[in-house]
Write an enzyme that holds these catalytic residues in place. Sequence first.
Site, PDB file in Angstrom:
ATOM      1  N   TYR A  10      40.571  45.420  50.134  1.00 49.50           N
ATOM      2  CA  TYR A  10      41.185  46.381  49.217  1.00 49.50           C
ATOM      3  C   TYR A  10      42.651  46.642  49.594  1.00 49.50           C
ATOM      4  O   TYR A  10      43.524  46.663  48.720  1.00 49.50           O
ATOM      5  CB  TYR A  10      40.372  47.689  49.215  1.00 49.50           C
ATOM      6  CG  TYR A  10      40.742  48.592  48.062  1.00 49.50           C
ATOM      7  CD1 TYR A  10      40.135  48.447  46.810  1.00 49.50           C
ATOM      8  CD2 TYR A  10      41.703  49.581  48.208  1.00 49.50           C
ATOM      9  CE1 TYR A  10      40.492  49.257  45.744  1.00 49.50           C
ATOM     10  CE2 TYR A  10      42.057  50.398  47.153  1.00 49.50           C
ATOM     11  CZ  TYR A  10      41.446  50.235  45.926  1.00 49.50           C
ATOM     12  OH  TYR A  10      41.810  51.031  44.869  1.00 49.50           O
ATOM     13  N   PRO A  24      39.917  44.295  36.808  1.00 54.99           N
ATOM     14  CA  PRO A  24      40.769  45.230  37.551  1.00 54.99           C
ATOM     15  C   PRO A  24      40.074  46.050  38.635  1.00 54.99           C
ATOM     16  O   PRO A  24      40.744  46.773  39.380  1.00 54.99           O
ATOM     17  CB  PRO A  24      41.326  46.150  36.456  1.00 54.99           C
ATOM     18  CG  PRO A  24      40.382  46.025  35.321  1.00 54.99           C
ATOM     19  CD  PRO A  24      39.784  44.657  35.398  1.00 54.99           C
ATOM     20  N   LYS A  54      43.679  44.019  42.166  1.00 54.12           N
ATOM     21  CA  LYS A  54      44.314  42.867  42.820  1.00 54.12           C
ATOM     22  C   LYS A  54      45.385  42.142  41.994  1.00 54.12           C
ATOM     23  O   LYS A  54      46.216  41.422  42.552  1.00 54.12           O
ATOM     24  CB  LYS A  54      43.240  41.835  43.211  1.00 54.12           C
ATOM     25  CG  LYS A  54      42.401  42.237  44.384  1.00 54.12           C
ATOM     26  CD  LYS A  54      43.159  42.095  45.687  1.00 54.12           C
ATOM     27  CE  LYS A  54      42.634  43.013  46.768  1.00 54.12           C
ATOM     28  NZ  LYS A  54      43.355  44.266  46.921  1.00 54.12           N
ATOM     29  N   HIS A 105      47.719  56.244  50.208  1.00 50.93           N
ATOM     30  CA  HIS A 105      46.302  56.638  50.296  1.00 50.93           C
ATOM     31  C   HIS A 105      45.662  55.905  51.468  1.00 50.93           C
ATOM     32  O   HIS A 105      45.842  54.707  51.625  1.00 50.93           O
ATOM     33  CB  HIS A 105      45.566  56.268  49.013  1.00 50.93           C
ATOM     34  CG  HIS A 105      45.809  57.225  47.891  1.00 50.93           C
ATOM     35  ND1 HIS A 105      44.839  57.604  46.994  1.00 50.93           N
ATOM     36  CD2 HIS A 105      46.916  57.896  47.528  1.00 50.93           C
ATOM     37  CE1 HIS A 105      45.345  58.456  46.124  1.00 50.93           C
ATOM     38  NE2 HIS A 105      46.612  58.645  46.419  1.00 50.93           N
ATOM     39  N   TYR A 124      35.661  55.682  42.757  1.00 51.57           N
ATOM     40  CA  TYR A 124      34.977  54.620  42.014  1.00 51.57           C
ATOM     41  C   TYR A 124      33.536  55.075  41.863  1.00 51.57           C
ATOM     42  O   TYR A 124      32.794  55.131  42.842  1.00 51.57           O
ATOM     43  CB  TYR A 124      35.023  53.311  42.804  1.00 51.57           C
ATOM     44  CG  TYR A 124      36.382  52.623  42.813  1.00 51.57           C
ATOM     45  CD1 TYR A 124      37.403  53.036  43.662  1.00 51.57           C
ATOM     46  CD2 TYR A 124      36.628  51.530  41.974  1.00 51.57           C
ATOM     47  CE1 TYR A 124      38.631  52.382  43.669  1.00 51.57           C
ATOM     48  CE2 TYR A 124      37.850  50.878  41.978  1.00 51.57           C
ATOM     49  CZ  TYR A 124      38.855  51.311  42.829  1.00 51.57           C
ATOM     50  OH  TYR A 124      40.068  50.659  42.838  1.00 51.57           O
TER      51      TYR A 124
HETATM   52  P1  FAD Z   1      52.456  40.406  33.033  1.00 47.61           P
HETATM   53  O1  FAD Z   1      52.574  41.764  33.606  1.00 47.61           O
HETATM   54  O2  FAD Z   1      51.458  40.169  31.963  1.00 47.61           O
HETATM   55  O3  FAD Z   1      53.896  40.012  32.524  1.00 47.61           O
HETATM   56  C1  FAD Z   1      54.127  38.890  31.684  1.00 47.61           C
HETATM   57  C2  FAD Z   1      55.370  39.123  30.863  1.00 47.61           C
HETATM   58  O4  FAD Z   1      55.623  37.971  30.078  1.00 47.61           O
HETATM   59  C3  FAD Z   1      55.219  40.285  29.882  1.00 47.61           C
HETATM   60  O5  FAD Z   1      56.330  41.127  29.971  1.00 47.61           O
HETATM   61  C4  FAD Z   1      55.101  39.605  28.534  1.00 47.61           C
HETATM   62  O6  FAD Z   1      55.619  40.412  27.480  1.00 47.61           O
HETATM   63  C5  FAD Z   1      55.926  38.367  28.756  1.00 47.61           C
HETATM   64  N1  FAD Z   1      55.578  37.252  27.843  1.00 47.61           N
HETATM   65  C6  FAD Z   1      54.364  36.925  27.356  1.00 47.61           C
HETATM   66  N2  FAD Z   1      54.451  35.853  26.556  1.00 47.61           N
HETATM   67  C7  FAD Z   1      55.753  35.498  26.546  1.00 47.61           C
HETATM   68  C8  FAD Z   1      56.462  34.462  25.893  1.00 47.61           C
HETATM   69  N3  FAD Z   1      55.844  33.592  25.096  1.00 47.61           N
HETATM   70  N4  FAD Z   1      57.805  34.372  26.106  1.00 47.61           N
HETATM   71  C9  FAD Z   1      58.438  35.244  26.925  1.00 47.61           C
HETATM   72  N5  FAD Z   1      57.810  36.260  27.562  1.00 47.61           N
HETATM   73  C10 FAD Z   1      56.479  36.380  27.382  1.00 47.61           C
HETATM   74  N6  FAD Z   1      46.660  44.929  39.379  1.00 47.61           N
HETATM   75  C11 FAD Z   1      46.794  45.470  40.618  1.00 47.61           C
HETATM   76  O7  FAD Z   1      47.283  44.784  41.529  1.00 47.61           O
HETATM   77  N7  FAD Z   1      46.408  46.755  40.899  1.00 47.61           N
HETATM   78  C12 FAD Z   1      45.856  47.543  39.952  1.00 47.61           C
HETATM   79  O8  FAD Z   1      45.573  48.715  40.218  1.00 47.61           O
HETATM   80  C13 FAD Z   1      45.634  46.978  38.650  1.00 47.61           C
HETATM   81  N8  FAD Z   1      45.099  47.707  37.660  1.00 47.61           N
HETATM   82  C14 FAD Z   1      45.056  47.208  36.406  1.00 47.61           C
HETATM   83  C15 FAD Z   1      44.553  48.001  35.407  1.00 47.61           C
HETATM   84  C16 FAD Z   1      44.505  47.521  34.113  1.00 47.61           C
HETATM   85  C17 FAD Z   1      43.929  48.392  33.044  1.00 47.61           C
HETATM   86  C18 FAD Z   1      45.023  46.230  33.796  1.00 47.61           C
HETATM   87  C19 FAD Z   1      45.019  45.725  32.377  1.00 47.61           C
HETATM   88  C20 FAD Z   1      45.531  45.439  34.784  1.00 47.61           C
HETATM   89  C21 FAD Z   1      45.554  45.902  36.089  1.00 47.61           C
HETATM   90  N9  FAD Z   1      46.055  45.128  37.123  1.00 47.61           N
HETATM   91  C22 FAD Z   1      46.116  45.641  38.385  1.00 47.61           C
HETATM   92  C23 FAD Z   1      46.572  43.777  36.841  1.00 47.61           C
HETATM   93  C24 FAD Z   1      48.092  43.724  36.651  1.00 47.61           C
HETATM   94  O9  FAD Z   1      48.506  44.643  35.677  1.00 47.61           O
HETATM   95  C25 FAD Z   1      48.520  42.309  36.282  1.00 47.61           C
HETATM   96  O10 FAD Z   1      47.913  41.396  37.162  1.00 47.61           O
HETATM   97  C26 FAD Z   1      50.062  42.140  36.338  1.00 47.61           C
HETATM   98  O11 FAD Z   1      50.643  42.736  35.224  1.00 47.61           O
HETATM   99  C27 FAD Z   1      50.469  40.664  36.402  1.00 47.61           C
HETATM  100  O12 FAD Z   1      51.858  40.553  36.354  1.00 47.61           O
HETATM  101  P2  FAD Z   1      52.554  39.300  35.707  1.00 47.61           P
HETATM  102  O13 FAD Z   1      54.034  39.522  35.855  1.00 47.61           O
HETATM  103  O14 FAD Z   1      51.950  38.070  36.226  1.00 47.61           O
HETATM  104  O15 FAD Z   1      52.135  39.333  34.176  1.00 47.61           O
HETATM  105  C1  DHB Z   2      44.097  51.777  39.092  1.00 46.78           C
HETATM  106  C2  DHB Z   2      43.743  50.596  38.482  1.00 46.78           C
HETATM  107  C3  DHB Z   2      42.750  49.823  39.037  1.00 46.78           C
HETATM  108  O1  DHB Z   2      42.386  48.663  38.452  1.00 46.78           O
HETATM  109  C4  DHB Z   2      42.092  50.213  40.193  1.00 46.78           C
HETATM  110  O2  DHB Z   2      41.107  49.440  40.695  1.00 46.78           O
HETATM  111  C5  DHB Z   2      42.454  51.392  40.804  1.00 46.78           C
HETATM  112  C6  DHB Z   2      43.475  52.176  40.246  1.00 46.78           C
HETATM  113  C7  DHB Z   2      45.170  52.605  38.491  1.00 46.78           C
HETATM  114  O3  DHB Z   2      45.671  52.225  37.417  1.00 46.78           O
HETATM  115  O4  DHB Z   2      45.530  53.632  39.051  1.00 46.78           O
END
Ligand code: FAD
Ligand code: DHB
Length: 391
Positions: free
Chosen positions: A380, A288, A292, A72, A196
Amino acid sequence: MRTQVGIVGAGPAGLLLSHLLHLRGIDSVVLEARSREYVEQRVRAGVLEQGTVDLLNEAGVGDRMRAEGLPHHGIELRYGGAGHRIAFERLVPGRAITVYGQQEVVKDLIARRLADGGRILFDVPDVALHSLEKDPYLTFQGERLDCDVIAGCDGFHGVSRPSIPEGVLSVFQRDYPFAWLGILARVPPSSEELIYSRGDRGFALHSMRSPEISRFYLQVPPDASLDDWPDERIWAELRARLETVPGFALAEGPIISRDLSAMRSFVAEPMRHGNLYLAGDAAHIVPPTGAKGLNLAVADVRLLTAALAEFYATGSTGLLDTYSASCLKRVWRAQHFSWWMTTLLHTLDDDDPYGRRLQTSHLDYVTSSEAAATTLAENYVGLPFDFGDHP
Ligand code: FAD
Ligand code: DHB
């Protein structure tokens, strides 16, 4: 059992770290509380920054992302009855985002780790961290995993951060008085680019996953429950918040998944204690709106890989010692951007008329000033990995 790096959590941070370490000849074991099916199906992020895309490609795990991801070159800000495009190709030439679901990144990384003989143990919910200062080890299900260092990649609710003794970490936190209701729907996107949308009924976001699947988010009260939101109510609210410009009609289809997310800003400093290094959501959370979180997790593990590679190659702890400070420069920039995007686009119940006028005035500024639009665009699409390295 013994390994060089014991990784807690098989989210994007833990899996990518394990793969990047493998490319440098460093052994790791990943311990994940949930099942493989669960982590592969968990619907979350969708927007990958340019740097994240480049890194996944360089690491040889970008084939499916290149084939199926959607590049995009702009996003739309919609408010006051009009849409305004933030044109990345003009404002930040050569940089763009790719829309590709987080669970697809996770599937690609798991497949690659397993193909390379990597060890990921799923369904281990009882991981505990021990002896963080010297000779650290992990225990789970009666087993013991000795390692040189532990990488805490287990997200916001994980066990790693709480294993650090009280008083060591400084915590910075802000909770927002709203949540996001997210859905995936089997319907072609109604727009080519993300929208947005800010309006008096609250914020709405139109995103997508593929030419057949759309992703939507609605600002809802912080105590909302999915039971309050039957399909008809979701579509009525999305129409009311998105059909606010002439000629735009929202296509509807079957809802195939739904989720609720709290909105929170959080940073724990430093991101290291003894031989435990925190990465991703385990150390910091952003609301979110700026897309980021996943991208920050990738930036953290990139630095952690470089630091561990230097340590194993030369014995130097130089980069390990600066890991936390280096990560936190980007983390705090993303904290500000995510807070700013959130306050720019959401409505507050107790917003006074002055607050609302400030918000639209700022939106007018961002959509009419080249400098302000460039600030939004460069944050962004993601700041370069060497952001903060230069005085
Ligand atoms: P997580 O993905 O949370 O992974 C952690 C892992 O550890 C999980 O698999 C969990 O099951 C495991 N775990 C937890 N506790 C334990 C334990 N005690 N022992 C062993 N394993 C454990 N980010 C973006 O960059 N762009 C986006 O568009 C965006 N949109 C989002 C939209 C939504 C609705 C949400 C909720 C988040 C969004 N994010 C976005 C954020 C992004 O999803 C997170 O920042 C990302 O998942 C972080 O990755 P991580 O590996 O640090 O943590
Ligand atoms: C999506 C999630 C976000 O948090 C965002 O800012 C833009 C797109 C997505 O899940 O597609």
